[in-house]
Scaffold this motif. Structure first.
Motif, PDB file in Angstrom:
ATOM      1  N   ALA A  36       0.821  -1.210   0.000  1.00 47.05           N
ATOM      2  CA  ALA A  36       0.000   0.000   0.000  1.00 47.05           C
ATOM      3  C   ALA A  36       0.854   1.258   0.000  1.00 47.05           C
ATOM      4  N   GLU A  37       0.314   2.290  -0.611  1.00 47.11           N
ATOM      5  CA  GLU A  37       0.903   3.615  -0.516  1.00 47.11           C
ATOM      6  C   GLU A  37       0.284   4.283   0.714  1.00 47.11           C
ATOM      7  N   HIS A  38       1.061   5.048   1.458  1.00 46.70           N
ATOM      8  CA  HIS A  38       0.538   5.759   2.624  1.00 46.70           C
ATOM      9  C   HIS A  38       0.678   7.256   2.376  1.00 46.70           C
ATOM     10  N   ILE A  39      -0.468   7.937   2.301  1.00 40.63           N
ATOM     11  CA  ILE A  39      -0.492   9.384   2.092  1.00 40.63           C
ATOM     12  C   ILE A  39      -0.844  10.044   3.421  1.00 40.63           C
ATOM     13  N   VAL A  40      -0.017  10.983   3.845  1.00 43.77           N
ATOM     14  CA  VAL A  40      -0.233  11.716   5.092  1.00 43.77           C
ATOM     15  C   VAL A  40      -0.499  13.171   4.725  1.00 43.77           C
ATOM     16  N   ALA A  41      -1.672  13.681   5.146  1.00 45.99           N
ATOM     17  CA  ALA A  41      -2.056  15.058   4.852  1.00 45.99           C
ATOM     18  C   ALA A  41      -1.907  15.904   6.109  1.00 45.99           C
ATOM     19  N   VAL A  42      -1.116  16.946   6.024  1.00 46.02           N
ATOM     20  CA  VAL A  42      -0.865  17.830   7.167  1.00 46.02           C
ATOM     21  C   VAL A  42      -1.054  19.274   6.725  1.00 46.02           C
ATOM     22  N   PRO A  43      -1.288  20.188   7.677  1.00 48.55           N
ATOM     23  CA  PRO A  43      -1.355  21.603   7.294  1.00 48.55           C
ATOM     24  C   PRO A  43      -0.064  22.021   6.588  1.00 48.55           C
ATOM     25  N   ARG A  44      -0.194  22.895   5.618  1.00 46.17           N
ATOM     26  CA  ARG A  44       0.966  23.314   4.816  1.00 46.17           C
ATOM     27  C   ARG A  44       2.130  23.772   5.701  1.00 46.17           C
ATOM     28  N   GLU A  45       1.830  24.508   6.784  1.00 49.07           N
ATOM     29  CA  GLU A  45       2.909  25.011   7.646  1.00 49.07           C
ATOM     30  C   GLU A  45       3.597  23.901   8.437  1.00 49.07           C
ATOM     31  N   ASP A  46       3.032  22.692   8.471  1.00 49.74           N
ATOM     32  CA  ASP A  46       3.642  21.566   9.177  1.00 49.74           C
ATOM     33  C   ASP A  46       4.449  20.644   8.258  1.00 49.74           C
ATOM     34  N   LEU A  47       4.388  20.864   6.953  1.00 43.39           N
ATOM     35  CA  LEU A  47       5.062  19.961   6.009  1.00 43.39           C
ATOM     36  C   LEU A  47       6.551  19.813   6.313  1.00 43.39           C
TER      37      LEU A  47
END
Length: 183
Positions: A36-47
């Motif tokens: 599986a691919e794991h996509i993690v979405a975070v606020p832009r300022e936390d990238l």
């Protein structure tokens, strides 16, 4: 469901959950027997801090801001007031955006845009695995995973939420005597 498509794990997170996400990634790397691919979405300022903490990890980082309308995020003026005079943010509440939890729920609903042909498994960042598992455990034809059935204890309002969710998602009408913790 297309069980031939590659599974995608999707996790919305933010800086205060970074340590938990790192533990989740370790548990996935240790126990998951799939591709599986794991996509993690975070606020832009936390990238930046996530990229640093997950350096060398195979998960993909995306900005929640790309999945959620800008109106849900605080305006720059609000951030400025919060930084220098936090006791006065109440005066700027209309520019505060919505809470991070709301943003994460909307990101979850929009996660299919990142993998329209794949089954998406949503994993909150405080989840971790404790035993080996593979795709068959996640795409089982044995029925639903984690269904809670408590018809006698659910409130009337909760039943209304279940019925409204069915309408919102375009699902056929059905009983309101259970709800999905995850599916």
């Amino acid at each position: 469901m297309n069980t031939d498509a590659r599974i995608v794990f999707f996790t919305p997170s933010y800086r205060n959950d970074l340590d938990r996400l790192v533990l989740m990634r370790k548990s996935i790397n240790q126990y998951y027997r799939g591709v599986a691919e794991h996509i993690v979405a975070v606020p832009r300022e936390d990238l930046k801090i996530f990229k640093s903490a997950l350096d060398g990890d195979s998960c993909k980082l995306v900005a929640q801001n790309d999945l959620v309308d800008n109106g849900y995020f605080p305006k720059p003026i609000y951030k400025l007031v919060d930084k220098f005079v936090p006791s006065q943010t109440w005066r700027f509440s209309r520019w505060a955006g919505k809470g991070g939890w709301i943003v994460q729920q909307i990101a979850k609903l929009n996660s299919f845009e990142l993998a329209p042909q794949s089954p998406v498994i949503v994993l909150d960042s405080d989840l971790f695995f404790v035993r080996p598992f593979d795709d068959r455990d996640l795409l089982s034809d044995q029925g639903r995973i984690l269904v809670r059935i408590k018809p006698d204890t659910e409130s009337g309002m909760h039943r209304k939420h279940i019925a409204n969710a069915r309408r919102f998602l375009g699902l056929p009408t059905g009983g309101t005597d259970h709800h999905y913790m995850s599916c």
